[in-house]
Design an enzyme around this catalytic site. Structure first.
Site, short mmCIF file in Angstrom:
data_model
loop_
_atom_site.label_atom_id
_atom_site.label_comp_id
_atom_site.label_asym_id
_atom_site.label_seq_id
_atom_site.Cartn_x
_atom_site.Cartn_y
_atom_site.Cartn_z
N HIS A 309 -96.09 -69.26 13.04
CA HIS A 309 -95.18 -68.66 13.67
C HIS A 309 -93.94 -68.25 13.10
O HIS A 309 -93.46 -68.91 12.27
CB HIS A 309 -94.90 -69.49 14.99
CG HIS A 309 -94.33 -68.87 16.39
ND1 HIS A 309 -93.02 -68.80 16.36
CD2 HIS A 309 -94.81 -68.51 17.45
CE1 HIS A 309 -92.76 -67.94 17.53
NE2 HIS A 309 -93.78 -67.74 18.03
N ASP A 366 -101.49 -68.26 21.00
CA ASP A 366 -102.76 -67.51 20.96
C ASP A 366 -103.96 -67.98 20.30
O ASP A 366 -105.02 -67.51 20.59
CB ASP A 366 -102.74 -66.21 20.07
CG ASP A 366 -101.35 -65.28 20.61
OD1 ASP A 366 -100.35 -65.31 19.99
OD2 ASP A 366 -101.76 -64.84 21.75
C1 SDX Z 1 -96.88 -64.49 18.86
O1 SDX Z 1 -92.27 -64.49 18.11
C2 SDX Z 1 -92.66 -65.04 18.84
O2 SDX Z 1 -92.23 -65.59 19.68
C3 SDX Z 1 -94.17 -64.49 19.17
C4 SDX Z 1 -94.93 -65.12 20.11
C5 SDX Z 1 -94.49 -64.75 21.57
O3 SDX Z 1 -94.53 -65.58 22.76
O4 SDX Z 1 -93.87 -63.71 21.92
O5 SDX Z 1 -94.74 -66.42 20.14
C6 SDX Z 1 -96.54 -64.70 20.35
O6 SDX Z 1 -96.87 -63.67 18.18
C7 SDX Z 1 -97.44 -65.61 18.31
C8 SDX Z 1 -97.96 -65.38 16.93
C9 SDX Z 1 -99.23 -64.91 17.01
N1 SDX Z 1 -99.75 -64.38 15.53
C10 SDX Z 1 -100.77 -64.86 14.94
O7 SDX Z 1 -101.44 -66.05 15.17
C11 SDX Z 1 -101.16 -64.16 13.57
C12 SDX Z 1 -101.09 -65.24 12.43
N2 SDX Z 1 -99.78 -65.79 12.13
C13 SDX Z 1 -99.08 -65.04 11.01
O8 SDX Z 1 -99.33 -63.90 10.78
C14 SDX Z 1 -97.40 -65.51 11.02
O9 SDX Z 1 -97.62 -67.07 11.03
C15 SDX Z 1 -96.70 -64.98 11.99
C16 SDX Z 1 -96.91 -63.51 11.98
C17 SDX Z 1 -96.72 -65.52 13.31
C18 SDX Z 1 -95.34 -65.22 11.27
O10 SDX Z 1 -94.99 -64.56 10.25
P1 SDX Z 1 -94.03 -64.91 9.27
O11 SDX Z 1 -92.75 -65.26 9.95
O12 SDX Z 1 -93.98 -63.87 8.04
O13 SDX Z 1 -94.44 -66.34 8.50
P2 SDX Z 1 -93.63 -67.29 7.46
O14 SDX Z 1 -92.55 -66.19 6.98
O15 SDX Z 1 -93.36 -68.33 8.32
O16 SDX Z 1 -95.02 -67.59 6.42
C19 SDX Z 1 -94.57 -68.75 5.61
C20 SDX Z 1 -95.63 -68.91 4.81
C21 SDX Z 1 -96.12 -67.66 3.83
O17 SDX Z 1 -96.59 -68.13 2.77
P3 SDX Z 1 -95.82 -68.23 1.30
O18 SDX Z 1 -95.07 -66.89 1.18
O19 SDX Z 1 -94.59 -69.33 1.60
O20 SDX Z 1 -96.75 -68.56 0.30
O21 SDX Z 1 -96.82 -69.30 5.51
C22 SDX Z 1 -98.00 -68.22 5.38
C23 SDX Z 1 -97.25 -66.90 4.69
O22 SDX Z 1 -98.01 -66.56 3.93
N3 SDX Z 1 -98.45 -67.95 6.65
C24 SDX Z 1 -99.88 -68.05 7.02
C25 SDX Z 1 -100.07 -67.92 8.36
N4 SDX Z 1 -98.85 -67.84 8.75
C26 SDX Z 1 -97.84 -67.93 7.79
N5 SDX Z 1 -100.99 -68.44 5.98
C27 SDX Z 1 -101.90 -68.36 6.71
N6 SDX Z 1 -102.28 -67.91 7.84
C28 SDX Z 1 -101.34 -67.98 8.77
N7 SDX Z 1 -101.74 -67.80 10.22
#
Ligand code: SDX
Length: 432
Positions: A309, A366
Site C-alpha cells: 500500500h 483489495d
Molecule cells: C488501493 O491510496 C489508497 O488509499 C488506495 C486504496 C484506497 O482505499 O483508495 O487503499 C485502495 O488502491 C489499495 C492498493 C491496491 N493495489 C494493489 O494491491 C496493487 C499491488 N500493490 C502495489 O502495486 C503497491 O503496493 C501500491 C501501488 C499499492 C503502492 O505502490 P508504491 O507506493 O510504489 O509501493 P512502495 O513504494 O511502498 O514499494 C516499496 C517496495 C518496492 O520495492 P523496492 O523498490 O523497495 O525493492 O515494495 C515493493 C516495491 O517494488 N512492492 C511490492 C508490492 N508493493 C510494493 N512488491 C511486490 N508486490 C507488491 N504488491
C-alpha cells in the site's frame, strides 16, 4: 505559538511554519518557499506532501489506523451501515433518526436514472470496461441536472444535498444498468421501498416477472464491502476529484474523473487483478509460490496484487475486517470457495517471506474484497464499479471541502524541468 522549521540554503535561512494535525501529525508549510527562496519542494507522486488540510478521514499507515470523522473503521463496520457511514463521511456527524430517515428518503427518491441515458450506455460495445461506461454515464449527469451542476461553486453548493444524493443513488443504479446491458438483460427499475443495498441487488438480479429476494447475509455483506470503501484520505482517485473540483468543475464531472483514476489496476482495479491471480494459482494447482517468486523480482507488472500500500506499513485495517467477514459470509451462504483458502495460504506465505516483511507489505482492502463480491454473485469485471459505489461518499465529501473553501485555489503543482535548453526554430529544409 506556531513552531517553525528553518531551511538553510547557502548563507540564507528561510523560516517555514510547522502545522500540527489533530492526531499530532506534523507538516512543514512550504507555501511561501518559492516566493522567499526561489525553490520549489520536489516530491514525485506526492508521497510525502500534504495537498490539503482535511477533516474527513484520518489514516495512520504505520499503525494501521483508519477513522472517518474520528470514528474507527472497525466500530463503523460493526455498528453502522453504508448509508449511515456515507452520511457521516459527507456531513461530519452520525445522523440522528430524523436525519437518517430524510437522507434515506432522498436516496430512494433519486434512485431512477433518466431513460434517455440508456442511449449513452448502449453506445458502448457490451464488452467495454464497466468503469469506462460508469465514468461516461456520470459525466453525463450534469446535462440532466444543469441546475445542480453550474460549475459555479456558490450555486452548486446550494443544491449540494440533492446533488450528493443523486450521485450516490444513481451511481449505484447505473452500475446495475451496466451489468444488465452487458448481459443482454432488460433493465430492472429501482423500487422506492427497498433499502439501498437490497435495491441494488434487485436491479442487478431480478427478472421482469420474478423479484430477486436478497437473503439478509448477502445484503449485509454488500453493506460491509461498500462501507469499507467509503473514503480513504487522499488516495489517487480522491485526490483526482479534488484536483478537478478545484477548477470549479461540478460534483458529477469531478466524480467522473475520480472514477477514471480508480479504474487503474494499481488502485481500484486491484480487486479484479487479485481474483485473476488467485484463479490462475487455482487452475495451475500452484501453491502461490510462483507468484510470490515473481513478485519479488521487483517489476511493477509482477507485483503480488492485493498486497502492499502507498501508505500502510502495517495491516490495512479493512483487509482484516473483510478477511474475517469472508469466512462468515461464505459459511452462511454454504459456499466453499477454494480461492479463499489460496488467498489465506498466500497471505501466510508472504508474511513469512523477508521480501514482504522487510518492505512492510501486508494485504490491503483489495486482497479479500473480491472473494466476498464473488460470493454475493457480482461478476469479476464489475468489482471495481462496486468500489466506485462505495467510494462515492468520500469523493463527495472531498469535493465539498474544495468547493466550500473560501481561500481555495486551483490545484496547480510545479515541476523541475529537465528538457532541452532554449534553441531556435529549424526550417524543414535544414533538418536532418
Ligand atoms: C488501493 O491510496 C489508497 O488509499 C488506495 C486504496 C484506497 O482505499 O483508495 O487503499 C485502495 O488502491 C489499495 C492498493 C491496491 N493495489 C494493489 O494491491 C496493487 C499491488 N500493490 C502495489 O502495486 C503497491 O503496493 C501500491 C501501488 C499499492 C503502492 O505502490 P508504491 O507506493 O510504489 O509501493 P512502495 O513504494 O511502498 O514499494 C516499496 C517496495 C518496492 O520495492 P523496492 O523498490 O523497495 O525493492 O515494495 C515493493 C516495491 O517494488 N512492492 C511490492 C508490492 N508493493 C510494493 N512488491 C511486490 N508486490 C507488491 N504488491
Amino acid at each position: 505559538m506556531t513552531k517553525t522549521a528553518l531551511l538553510k540554503i547557502e548563507d540564507k535561512e528561510y523560516p517555514l511554519p510547522i502545522m500540527v494535525g489533530t492526531e499530532g501529525e506534523k507538516a512543514v508549510d512550504t507555501r511561501t518557499l518559492r516566493a522567499t527562496s526561489g525553490h520549489v519542494a520536489y516530491d514525485q507522486g506526492y508521497g510525502n506532501t500534504g495537498s490539503c488540510a482535511s477533516q474527513i478521514t484520518y489514516l495512520d499507515g504505520d499503525n494501521g489506523i483508519l477513522r472517518h470523522r474520528g470514528y474507527p473503521i472497525d466500530q463503523l463496520a460493526h455498528h453502522s451501515d453504508y448509508v449511515e457511514t456515507a452520511y457521516l463521511v459527507i456531513y461530519g456527524e452520525l445522523p440522528n433518526a430524523t436525519q437518517r430517515k430524510e437522507f434515506g428518503l432522498l436516496l430512494r427518491k433519486n434512485a431512477a436514472v433518466e431513460t434517455q441515458m440508456q442511449k449513452i450506455l448502449e453506445g458502448f460495445p457490451t464488452n467495454a470496461s464497466p468503469m469506462a461506461m460508469l465514468s461516461a454515464m456520470v459525466s453525463a449527469l450534469p446535462a440532466y441536472y444543469p441546475q445542480l451542476a453550474t460549475n459555479n461553486f456558490e450555486k452548486d453548493l446550494k443544491g449540494f444535498d440533492q446533488a450528493a444524493a443523486i450521485a450516490i443513488s444513481k451511481i449505484r443504479t447505473i452500475v446495475a444498468m451496466i451489468y444488465r446491458y452487458q448481459h443482454g438483460l432488460p433493465y430492472i427499475f429501482p423500487k422506492q421501498e427497498l433499502p439501498f443495498c437490497e435495491n441494488f441487488l434487485h436491479m442487478m438480479f431480478s427478472e421482469p416477472y420474478q423479484d430477486y429476494m436478497a437473503v439478509p447475509e448477502v445484503a449485509k455483506a454488500l453493506n460491509l464491502v461498500l462501507l469499507l470503501h467509503a473514503d480513504h484520505e487522499q488516495n489517487c482517485s480522491t485526490s483526482t476529484v479534488r484536483m478537478v473540483g478545484s477548477s470549479a468543475s461540478n460534483l458529477f464531472t469531478s466524480i467522473s474523473a475520480g472514477i477514471c483514476a480508480l479504474a487503474g489496476p494499481l488502485h481500484g482495479g486491484a480487486n479484479v487483478a487479485v481474483m485473476h491471480m488467485l484463479q490462475s494459482i487455482h487452475d495451475e494447482g500452484d501453491d502461490g509460490s510462483r507468484f510470490i517468486a515473481a513478485a519479488k523480482s521487483g517489476s511493477k507488472s509482477n507485483r503480488l496484487m492485493g498486497f502492499g500500500h502507498a501508505v500502510y506499513r502495517n495491516f490495512d485495517p479493512r483487509a482484516r475486517i473483510i478477511g474475517d467477514a469472508c469466512d462468515t459470509v461464505l459459511k452462511r451462504l454454504g459456499i466453499d470457495d477454494p480461492l479463499l483458502r489460496i488467498a489465506k495460504h498466500l497471505e501466510e506465505a508472504a508474511l513469512r517471506d523477508d521480501y514482504f516483511v522487510s518492505r512492510k507489505l501486508y494485504p490491503n482492502v483489495d486482497f479479500y474484497s473480491g472473494i466476498i463480491m464473488r460470493a454475493i454473485g457480482i461478476p469479476m469485471n464489475m468489482f471495481t464499479t462496486l468500489f466506485a459505489i462505495g467510494r462515492t461518499p468520500g469523493y463527495i465529501a472531498n469535493w465539498r471541502e474544495v468547493a466550500a473553501d473560501p481561500k481555495g485555489r486551483i490545484y496547480r503543482p510545479r515541476q523541475v524541468y529537465f528538457g532541452p535548453p532554449k534553441r531556435d526554430y529549424v526550417p524543414m529544409a535544414r533538418r536532418g
